[in-house]
Each structure stands twice: as C-alpha cells, then as structure tokens.
Design an enzyme around this catalytic site. Structure first.
Site, PDB file in Angstrom:
ATOM      1  NE  ARG B   8      -0.592  -0.293   4.958  1.00 60.07           N
ATOM      2  CZ  ARG B   8      -0.715   0.433   6.068  1.00 60.07           C
ATOM      3  NH1 ARG B   8      -1.502   1.483   6.082  1.00 60.07           N
ATOM      4  NH2 ARG B   8      -0.079   0.078   7.156  1.00 60.07           N
ATOM      5  CD  GLU B  56     -16.941   2.924   1.922  1.00 58.80           C
ATOM      6  OE1 GLU B  56     -18.190   2.913   2.004  1.00 58.80           O
ATOM      7  OE2 GLU B  56     -16.202   3.122   2.914  1.00 58.80           O
ATOM      8  CG  HIS B 107      -5.698  -2.024   5.305  1.00 57.25           C
ATOM      9  ND1 HIS B 107      -5.170  -1.006   4.562  1.00 57.25           N
ATOM     10  CD2 HIS B 107      -5.378  -1.751   6.594  1.00 57.25           C
ATOM     11  CE1 HIS B 107      -4.548  -0.149   5.361  1.00 57.25           C
ATOM     12  NE2 HIS B 107      -4.656  -0.577   6.598  1.00 57.25           N
TER      13      HIS B 107
END
Lengths: 279, 315
Positions: B8, B56, B107
């Site tokens: 990430r 989202e 994640h």
C-alpha cells in the site's frame, strides 16, 4: 453557439413528444416487455432537453465538448432511445429492435452499444454519482459542458443517491443539474405506501441543493427551470418535475400496473390512436 | 534481504510519480487516505484528489463518471469495502461499460491483523474475478506494486489492485519487469510447481528452500495477475513438474487456487493442493499468528508439496 442545436418552438416540441410517445408504445408492444409508465412520464422532459437545451451533435456522439445526459432511471430507456432516434443519433428503424438479441437497444441503457447513451444504468441509484464524476472532470478541465441526470422518485429511496447528493454539495458543483421524474408511483404502488420519499424538496435543500418544482409536462416550465438551473452558482440544482405516470395514454395514466408491462396489440392500437389524436 | 515495504505504501508513492507524468490521473478516497497512502497524492495534487467521505458506493460511481470524461481515476479504500460494499457499482457503473477505473484495494487478507474479520477481505478476489472486463492483480512486493500501478494506467479498462497492510520483503528479482497476464518463474524446479501470489510468494520461496534440503526441487511462480491468468505458463509448469500447489492469502473459493484448478482441470490435470483460507472468516490477532492459525506458512506449503508429489502418476 454551435451549428447543430435546433431551435424549435413549443408546438414543435409537442409534436416531437407525441411521436416519441408513439415510438415508446410501439417499441414496448413489439418487444413484449418494458416499462411504459415511467417512459411516458419523462418523455416531455427528455424531448425538451434534447431539442432545446443539450449541446450535442448526433453525427459526433463522442464530441468532447458535448453536454452529458445520464438516465439514472434506466428502465425508462425506451423514451431515451426514441428521443435519440428522433434527434438523429441512429435510424428510427432501430427502435423496433428493442430488447431483441443482438440489438443496440438493450433492455436497460448500455453506453457501449447505443450512440448517445452516456452511462450504463438500470440498477437504480447509480446515475447521480456517475453524473457527479463527469461534472468534476469537466470542472477540472475548465470545460464548457454541463451534466444532466434524470432520477426516478422511487429511485431516491436508494442510499447512494444521498451519498451523491451530499458529495455534489460538498464539492459545490454547479455544472450538474438533477431532474426528478416525480410521478408518485413505483412497482409495488404509490411511493407514499411503499416508502415515503416526502418531504422531497426539504430533503434536497437539507443536502445543500437549490430546488425548484414544476409541472413536468409543460414545456415552458421545463425550459424555464433548466434556464434557472444553469444560473445557480456554487451549488448543484435539482428540478422536481411533477409528472403523470403513463402520460398520454388514458388507460395507463396514474396506473401503477403499467410500470413494467407491455400493452397487448389491441391496447397498443388504442394507445396509438389516442396519441394520434392528441393536439 | 532487501528492505521491506508495504504494497500500500508503494502504491501511494507510485501514484505521486504517475501523477507528475500524467495529468489525467486523479485519486479518490473514502476517508482512508492516510491508510492507503494516497494522502501523498492529495498533498501534491489537491485539485486532483477527491475525498468522498465514508461513502464507497458513490466513490465508485464518481470514478466511473470521471473515467467516462477522460480521467484515469484510482479509487482507493480497504479491500473489504472496495469489493463487497460496492459490488453492484463496480458491476454496472464500471465493469459493464469497461470504464477506465483503477481500484486500489488495501488491507486485503488476514494480515490486516487486529481489526478482525469485518476488515479482512478473504473473498475479494472471488468477487473481482467474477466480473467481466476486470483485470485482477496481486502485487507481491513494493517494486512490483509500483510497476503494476504504471501498467494499470497504461492499459484501458477496469483494474483491481490488491494491496496489503504490513511491510513485505522484496521477492521479485532485480530488473524484473511486470507484465500483466504473465506469471514469473522465480525459482526453477522439476518436482513440484508452487503457484503463489501476494504475501504467499515469500512463503513459497521459503518452502522451496525447505524442500530443497530434502532433495525436492520445487519451482516457484509469482502469479501476480489472477485474471487474465497465464494459462500457457501454468500448463508448462504442470507438464514439467506433474504436481502443483497454489498459495494465496485468500479463500480457496474463487481465488488463485480455484482459478488454477479450473484451468488445469481442463487443460492438464495433475495432483493439486490449494493452500489458502479454508472457507472461513478471519479474526483478530497479530498478522504472523493469524498466518499460522490459517495455515498460510512455508511449512504448510511444503507439506502440501509433499502431498501432491506422493500422488503423482508415474510418467
């Protein structure tokens, strides 16, 4: 502005709208399925947009500086297809292929198959987000074009609509106009029985939008509201258009059962006769 | 061992680099820009960064609109939210029209650790692989992540980049060039082929070392593109080794192992074992403890290798 914008009067808008309604009836009857009620309720709004307001070029559907229209209530696509065909995006003959295997006119809008369709929709609640993304892109580029999104009244029960409403106000986009096709009915019945959407104007105002309410079948009111929406600065605007589901066909008007049902050949004949006679 | 870096973090750094080269690149976040390292992009390009808040579904729709108007949006959030929460938006607004949206999903997997099952995506690859037009990539380390970001921007269409939370060792060789749809043989071998992705590539290499001490020559492939899968390489490895083990930090349902099993079942059946999460949710714990609990270790990979070798058919 540019060469391809037709300047037609309200009489001509009415004539085009009548043809569009006839196309809608014929298309859905021919396909044996589809959504006549919500297509007929938004026909006048779409005709006004495509024949008086949107800067589009049917010969160049991907012209970068075109205005964008997103049909978020995708099930009303027979109305959009009919208007696009009338506007010259594709031949009228294609309308009779609606919902057939291999047709460019899918049961719900497919931006990759139909010239002039700007977003793939059909799963309700997604179009305002897509329109907001377009508006943000246009603003980043300092582009002159605007974005219009047509929402259904049942559709605003979807949470994503309010995520998009919040974000559009947060980013202060004023190149985005939403229009609500407020016919009051959804598949299972009146909005007020299925899931109350009122108070509609207060909700949008609370989310940071400028709001106006009109009769969605009066061309002068639609035009005036769209002019007003373009004048709003620093925030998004929504036009709450009061409409009649099934508008123009007597036995469909205000009847929830005509949300997603095709007319029989006899019913289609009657509907076409009524639409022939309308002034 | 080379310096460890979380994929990430490489993603966030690569986006800044990419953003300097290509003004079309924009980045969206859902209130996790510090965790996805896209805050680096936001700092350098505030006007091309859109924090959409904890919403989202709208973020994915906005990304679709930006893409349709010529931008190259990278939409970032945790893998659980990017896939499960937004599945219909990815499906209808993005993948159906094949819009040029890149999903940076951080994640992923159980190495999220202490946050537990609600935040551990163990089924995201299954969801993403099921979507037509979607390219699905699981970079194994920092350098591969950087290259995958650039490759995603260079190729039109939706991409899913699966990124991890903890720092991971560099496993790709010096001079490695990521090619979408191409696996990379990191270690040659003739007795068993270990096909791995993400954090399990390092475990596969460790397993190969362990097996080597027993006289077993294990090949190791970094299969970073899950879709489209490198069928030619898979069939070649199956033909040469006649036994295959897959290894992924994901459910054995619908991920790398399932894809490999499907391809080999049709094209070149050989004994196969899938190391992965056995149709369970995750739970809280330290990442290394969770990896042991769920059998995502070099020892488990080596055990699976011995098992498939014992089931090999004679030539």
């Amino acid at each position: 502005m540019h060469a391809h914008e037709p300047r037609v009067g309200e009489d001509e808008l009415a004539r085009v709208a009548r043809r569009v309604r006839r196309h809608i009836v014929r298309m859905i009857a021919g396909a044996g399925s589809g959504h006549p009620g919500g297509s007929l309720s938004c026909a006048d709004i779409l005709v006004t947009l495509y024949f008086r307001v949107l800067r589009v070029d049917p010969r160049r559907p991907q012209w970068p500086d075109r205005d964008r229209f997103v049909l978020s209530k995708g099930h009303a696509c027979p109305a959009l297809y009919a208007v696009l065909a009338e506007r010259g995006f594709f031949p009228l003959d294609e309308l009779w292929t609606l919902r057939r295997l291999g047709s460019s006119l899918q049961g719900h809008p497919d931006m990759r198959k139909t010239p002039g369709v700007e977003a793939s929709t059909g799963s309700l609640g997604q179009g305002l987000s897509v329109g907001l993304g377009m508006a943000l892109a246009g603003r980043l580029d300092g582009a002159p074009w605007r974005v219009y999104v047509l929402l259904g009244d049942g559709e605003i029960q979807e949470g994503q609509v309010w995520e998009a409403a919040m974000a559009a106000a947060h980013y202060g986009v004023d190149n985005l106009t939403a229009i609500l096709d407020w016919n009051g009915l959804q598949i299972d019945g009146p909005n007020d029985e299925v899931m109350t959407v009122r108070p509609v104007a207060d909700k949008w105002r609370a989310f940071g939008w400028e709001v106006t309410e009109i009769d969605g079948h009066r061309f002068d009111e639609i035009l005036e509201a769209l002019r007003w929406a373009r004048s709003v600065r620093g925030k998004p605007a929504i036009i709450l258009a009061r409409t009649v589901k099934g508008r123009g066909v007597s036995f469909m008007e205000g009847q929830v059962d005509w949300h997603g049902k095709a007319p029989s050949p006899a019913q289609a004949e009657q509907a076409l006769a009524e639409l022939e006679g309308e002034a | 061992m080379n310096a460890r870096e979380a994929t990430r973090a490489s993603y966030g750094a690569a986006l800044v680099e990419l953003g300097r080269q290509d003004p079309r690149v924009v980045v969206l976040d859902a209130d996790l820009s510090k965790s996805t390292y896209t805050s680096l992009f936001a700092r350098e390009f505030p006007h091309r960064h859109f924090n959409m808040g904890i919403a989202e579904q709208n973020m994915m729709g906005v990304a679709a609109g930006l893409a349709s108007a010529g931008k190259i949006p990278f939409a970032s959030t945790f893998a659980v939210f990017a896939t499960g929460r937004c599945f219909d938006q990815l499906r209808v607004s993005i993948c159906y029209p094949a819009l040029n949206v890149k999903i940076g999903a951080s994640h992923a997997g159980i190495t999220v650790g202490e946050d537990g099952a609600s935040h551990q995506a163990v089924e995201d690859l299954a969801l993403m692989c099921a979507l037509p037009n979607m390219t699905v990539v699981v970079p194994a380390d920092g350098p591969e992540t950087r290259q995958a970001v650039f490759a995603a921007a260079a190729q039109a269409g939706p991409w899913y980049l699966r990124l991890g939370r903890p720092p991971v060792p560099v496993v790709t060789p010096p001079g490695y060039r990521f090619q979408v749809g191409r696996g990379c043989v990191l270690r040659e071998g003739s007795d068993v082929a270990i096909i791995a992705c993400g954090v399990m590539v390092a475990e596969a290499l460790a397993a190969a070392g362990e097996l080597d001490r027993e006289g077993i020559r294990a090949a190791v492939v970094n299969m970073s593109t899950i879709k489209p899968l490198d069928v030619d390489l898979l069939v070649r490895m199956a033909r040469e080794c006649r036994a295959v083990v897959t290894a992924e930090e994901h459910s054995v349902v619908g991920g790398l192992g399932a894809a490999v099993a499907a391809v080999l079942g049709e094209e070149y059946p050989v004994p196969l074992r899938r190391v992965g999460i056995q149709d369970r949710f995750g739970q809280s714990g330290k990442p290394e403890d969770l990896m042991a609990e769920y059998g995502l270790t070099a020892a488990e990979v080596a055990r699976a290798a011995r098992a498939v070798i014992s089931r090999k058919r004679p030539r």
